[in-house]
Design a protein around this motif. Structure first.
Motif, short mmCIF file in Angstrom:
data_model
loop_
_atom_site.label_atom_id
_atom_site.label_comp_id
_atom_site.label_asym_id
_atom_site.label_seq_id
_atom_site.Cartn_x
_atom_site.Cartn_y
_atom_site.Cartn_z
N GLY A 11 7.09 11.74 0.16
CA GLY A 11 6.41 10.63 -0.50
C GLY A 11 6.46 9.38 0.36
O GLY A 11 6.48 8.25 -0.13
N GLN A 15 5.13 3.67 -2.51
CA GLN A 15 5.71 2.32 -2.45
C GLN A 15 7.22 2.32 -2.18
O GLN A 15 7.71 1.45 -1.47
N GLY A 17 8.72 4.68 -0.42
CA GLY A 17 8.75 5.06 1.00
C GLY A 17 8.57 3.86 1.91
O GLY A 17 9.29 3.69 2.90
N LEU A 41 7.23 13.43 5.13
CA LEU A 41 6.53 14.55 4.48
C LEU A 41 5.64 13.99 3.37
O LEU A 41 6.13 13.29 2.47
N ILE A 43 1.69 14.73 1.04
CA ILE A 43 0.60 15.64 0.73
C ILE A 43 -0.56 15.25 1.66
O ILE A 43 -0.56 14.13 2.21
N GLY A 88 8.83 11.71 -3.21
CA GLY A 88 7.51 12.09 -3.73
C GLY A 88 7.64 12.97 -4.95
O GLY A 88 8.36 13.96 -4.94
N ALA A 89 6.96 12.61 -6.02
CA ALA A 89 7.02 13.40 -7.25
C ALA A 89 5.73 13.19 -8.02
O ALA A 89 4.91 12.33 -7.67
N ILE A 108 6.49 21.04 -7.08
CA ILE A 108 6.85 20.29 -5.87
C ILE A 108 8.26 20.67 -5.40
O ILE A 108 8.49 21.00 -4.25
N GLN A 112 10.04 22.92 -2.10
CA GLN A 112 10.85 22.08 -1.20
C GLN A 112 12.28 22.63 -1.12
O GLN A 112 12.88 22.63 -0.04
N ASN A 131 11.21 11.31 -10.12
CA ASN A 131 11.54 11.65 -11.50
C ASN A 131 10.83 12.89 -12.04
O ASN A 131 9.75 13.19 -11.58
N ALA A 133 14.56 12.83 -12.04
CA ALA A 133 15.37 13.06 -10.84
C ALA A 133 16.46 14.12 -11.04
O ALA A 133 16.65 14.99 -10.19
N MET A 155 19.50 10.35 -7.98
CA MET A 155 19.82 8.93 -7.87
C MET A 155 19.99 8.25 -9.23
O MET A 155 19.05 8.15 -10.01
N HIS A 187 19.17 10.08 -15.61
CA HIS A 187 18.43 8.88 -15.20
C HIS A 187 17.20 8.78 -16.10
O HIS A 187 16.10 9.17 -15.73
N SER A 237 5.95 -0.25 -10.46
CA SER A 237 7.34 0.13 -10.73
C SER A 237 8.27 -0.32 -9.60
O SER A 237 7.82 -0.65 -8.50
N SER A 238 9.56 -0.32 -9.91
CA SER A 238 10.59 -0.73 -8.95
C SER A 238 10.41 0.00 -7.63
O SER A 238 10.30 1.22 -7.62
P1 NAX Z 1 4.18 6.32 -5.38
O1 NAX Z 1 3.20 6.97 -6.28
O2 NAX Z 1 3.92 4.99 -4.81
O3 NAX Z 1 4.45 7.30 -4.14
C1 NAX Z 1 4.68 8.67 -4.29
C2 NAX Z 1 4.22 9.34 -3.01
O4 NAX Z 1 4.61 10.71 -3.07
C3 NAX Z 1 2.70 9.32 -2.82
O5 NAX Z 1 2.41 8.80 -1.52
C4 NAX Z 1 2.32 10.80 -2.93
O6 NAX Z 1 1.24 11.13 -2.07
C5 NAX Z 1 3.61 11.47 -2.49
N1 NAX Z 1 3.76 12.86 -2.92
C6 NAX Z 1 3.37 13.43 -4.09
N2 NAX Z 1 3.64 14.74 -4.09
C7 NAX Z 1 4.25 15.01 -2.90
C8 NAX Z 1 4.75 16.20 -2.31
N3 NAX Z 1 4.67 17.36 -2.95
N4 NAX Z 1 5.30 16.11 -1.08
C9 NAX Z 1 5.36 14.95 -0.45
N5 NAX Z 1 4.87 13.79 -0.94
C10 NAX Z 1 4.32 13.82 -2.16
O7 NAX Z 1 5.57 6.37 -6.17
P2 NAX Z 1 6.89 5.50 -5.91
O8 NAX Z 1 6.79 4.22 -6.63
O9 NAX Z 1 7.19 5.49 -4.46
O10 NAX Z 1 7.98 6.38 -6.71
C11 NAX Z 1 8.34 7.67 -6.29
C12 NAX Z 1 9.19 8.35 -7.34
O11 NAX Z 1 10.41 7.65 -7.54
C13 NAX Z 1 8.55 8.46 -8.72
O12 NAX Z 1 8.76 9.78 -9.22
C14 NAX Z 1 9.33 7.48 -9.54
O13 NAX Z 1 9.32 7.83 -10.93
C15 NAX Z 1 10.69 7.61 -8.93
N6 NAX Z 1 11.64 6.52 -9.20
C16 NAX Z 1 12.95 6.88 -9.37
C17 NAX Z 1 13.95 5.94 -9.56
C18 NAX Z 1 15.37 6.34 -9.74
O14 NAX Z 1 16.18 5.46 -10.00
N7 NAX Z 1 15.77 7.61 -9.62
C19 NAX Z 1 13.61 4.49 -9.67
C20 NAX Z 1 12.31 4.14 -9.05
C21 NAX Z 1 11.19 5.13 -9.25
O15 NAX Z 1 10.59 4.91 -10.50
#
Ligand code: NAX
Length: 328
Positions: A11, A15, A17, A41, A43, A88-89, A108, A112, A131, A133, A155, A187, A237-238
């Motif tokens: 991912g 954001q 990343g 890595l 998509i 990425g999720a 996913i 992986q 998530n 997570a 996390m 989480h 989101s954060s």
């Molecule tokens: P974004 O939607 O900005 O970015 C996710 C990226 O993952 C996208 O670029 C997408 O193309 C990529 N992706 C999707 N499937 C993939 C795969 N199979 N292989 C590789 N890349 C893939 O999300 P972002 O704000 O960066 O958040 C990412 C994840 O973190 C979300 O699931 C979010 O819910 C989770 N979070 C977890 C937190 C925690 O405390 N554990 C807090 C922050 C965040 O909400």
């Protein structure tokens, strides 16, 4: 000079990343003496944006950055990797049931896990940020049977850090003086931030738990719903705080936690504190020699017990759902 450590970020074009990669490449995660090789890595639709981020990483001229590879192939992405940050999720979209969310993420995290099992370095350490997570970490671990289960973590450090600041504000001290706080469970909104063992300025702080209405009606929900409050305020989101928490988690895992303190991480339960063995749940943990250890012997009162049990029950439900789907 030291051999570079390979760090995979999934991912990478998202954001989190974007906030994470520069911290890693600058040495804030693995220390000022450890060169890093980054593997991004994504998509297929995310590859171009990841290339843009890689151009910016180049333009930082980080002395520790030994190289960047970008791929949409999991095997290539995890080949020889030492640290894998699974960001990425598949987010929950409107009208999506939990089972659909778990299934989409299984699509996913199962492949992986298989790729990590096949090609990662022997010492691979995995942090799942995406998530849900905890359960995504469970799926990844279950599909990597040759990698010890204790290398898969989820996390909860962002929740931990959020709680630290709330306590520091309440106690009127710098955040650094707050110790021994614990996030238990999932989480999710059921997580339980536990203040019963907290020390402020090196001393127990019973005042924090004496006012039960502050504790249960203010502190706990503020921490548990902070993600939603950030979305409400920021319109997104954060991201930077999540990236910061990922850096903290891996840094402490590899370099050790500080004396006299502990942190929180989602790790595979060994049955401690009545959390069923095999679930990925958040615990109070220390790290020594590159391995997490659950802090033992904490007294758990009725209030905490009930809250922990509630969150763990949710983890059991999630595990049962992914079992039904054949993902674990
Ligand atoms: P974004 O939607 O900005 O970015 C996710 C990226 O993952 C996208 O670029 C997408 O193309 C990529 N992706 C999707 N499937 C993939 C795969 N199979 N292989 C590789 N890349 C893939 O999300 P972002 O704000 O960066 O958040 C990412 C994840 O973190 C979300 O699931 C979010 O819910 C989770 N979070 C977890 C937190 C925690 O405390 N554990 C807090 C922050 C965040 O909400």
């Amino acid at each position: 000079t030291a051999t570079p450590v390979t760090v995979t970020v999934t991912g990478a074009a998202g954001q989190i990343g974007y906030a994470l990669l520069f911290r890693i490449a600058s040495g804030q995660m693995l220390g000022p003496d450890t060169p890093v090789r980054l593997r991004l890595l994504e998509i297929p639709q995310g590859v171009k944006a990841a290339e843009g981020t890689a151009m910016e990483l180049d333009d930082c001229a980080f002395p520790l950055l030994a190289g960047i590879d970008i791929t949409d192939d999991a095997r290539a992405g995890f080949d020889g990797t030492n640290v894998a940050l699974l960001v990425g999720a598949r987010p929950r979209t409107k009208g999506m049931e939990r089972a659909d969310l778990l299934e989409a993420n299984g699509g996913i995290f199962k492949p992986q896990g298989e790729a990590i099992n096949a090609v990662a370095a022997d010492d691979v350490r995995v942090l799942v940020v995406g998530n849900p997570a905890n359960t995504n970490a469970l799926i990844t671990s279950a599909n990597a049977p040759d990698v010890p289960a204790d290398r898969f973590t989820a996390m909860t450090r962002l929740d931990h850090n959020r709680a630290l600041t709330q306590v520091a504000r309440r106690a009127g001290v710098p955040v650094d003086e707050v110790r021994r706080l614990t996030i238990w469970g999932n989480h999710s909104a059921t997580q339980y931030p536990d203040l019963f063992h907290v020390e402020v300025g090196g001393a127990p702080a019973p005042a924090l738990v004496e006012d039960e209405s502050w504790l249960l009606d203010d502190f706990v929900p503020t921490v548990a719903t902070r993600g939603a409050a950030i979305i409400e305020a920021r319109g997104a989101s954060s991201a930077a705080s999540a990236a910061n928490a990922a850096v903290d988690h891996v840094r402490d895992w590899v370099q050790g936690t500080r004396e006299g303190d502990w942190t929180s991480a989602g790790i595979v339960s060994d049955g401690s504190y009545g959390v069923p063995e095999g679930l990925v749940s958040s615990f109070p943990v220390t790290s020594r020699g590159g391995a997490w250890e659950i802090v033992q012997g904490l007294e758990i009162g009725d209030l905490s017990r009930e809250r922990i049990d509630r969150s763990v029950a949710e983890l059991v439900e999630e595990r049962d759902a992914v079992r039904e789907l054949g993902l674990v």
